[in-house]
Design an enzyme around this catalytic site. Sequence first.
Site, short mmCIF file in Angstrom:
data_model
loop_
_atom_site.label_atom_id
_atom_site.label_comp_id
_atom_site.label_asym_id
_atom_site.label_seq_id
_atom_site.Cartn_x
_atom_site.Cartn_y
_atom_site.Cartn_z
CB CYS A 131 21.94 12.17 3.18
SG CYS A 131 23.25 11.12 3.79
C1 BEZ Z 1 28.07 10.17 3.35
O1 BEZ Z 1 27.07 10.41 2.81
O2 BEZ Z 1 28.41 8.95 3.06
C2 BEZ Z 1 28.76 10.71 4.54
C3 BEZ Z 1 28.22 11.85 5.07
C4 BEZ Z 1 29.04 12.46 6.17
C5 BEZ Z 1 30.03 11.93 6.48
C6 BEZ Z 1 30.53 10.71 5.91
C7 BEZ Z 1 29.96 10.16 4.96
#
Ligand code: BEZ
Length: 161
Positions: free
Chosen positions: A49
């Site tokens: 993200c």
């Molecule tokens: C993701 O960015 O997809 C993610 C981030 C934290 C936990 C699980 C997935």
Amino acid sequence: MTIKTGDKIPSVTLHTMTKEGPKPIASDDIFKGKKVVIFGLPGAFTPTCSAKHLPGFVKKAAALKKKGVDEVVCVSVNDPFVMGAWGKEQKTGAKVAMIADGDGNFARATGLELDLTGRGLGKRSQRFAMIVDKGVVESIDIDPPGTFEKTSAESILKKLG
Ligand code: BEZ
């Protein structure tokens, strides 16, 4: 049920960080009369993200706006203090509105909730991107956890033609 093309964005209360502190904002006010690209993700400051998803939209915000998008919105199940700090770190400025779905109202109402219980994150949001015209969903894409492809700013730009 997950929100789909042609559905209306549900009416929920979200929050945003202002100079005066956190303020409530109605989802109806975010989408009223506007073309909005809204993307959501599992969490502020998480690796994909922070390194890819949000920076892509900051970089492409002007190009999206050239294609008729009035507002680019980032929403995450985080509190408004965290979303404010993340926006500052990522220099979102007026390019991307940082919206806190701290209670998970938006994620639940759109069927976009992601259960990360057991990984220390609790109930969060899937990684998604929607093009919304005057409150009605024109397109929605979801990337499964750990992936990042269909919901990128580049992919949304291509959809806008
Ligand atoms: C993701 O960015 O997809 C993610 C981030 C934290 C936990 C699980 C997935």
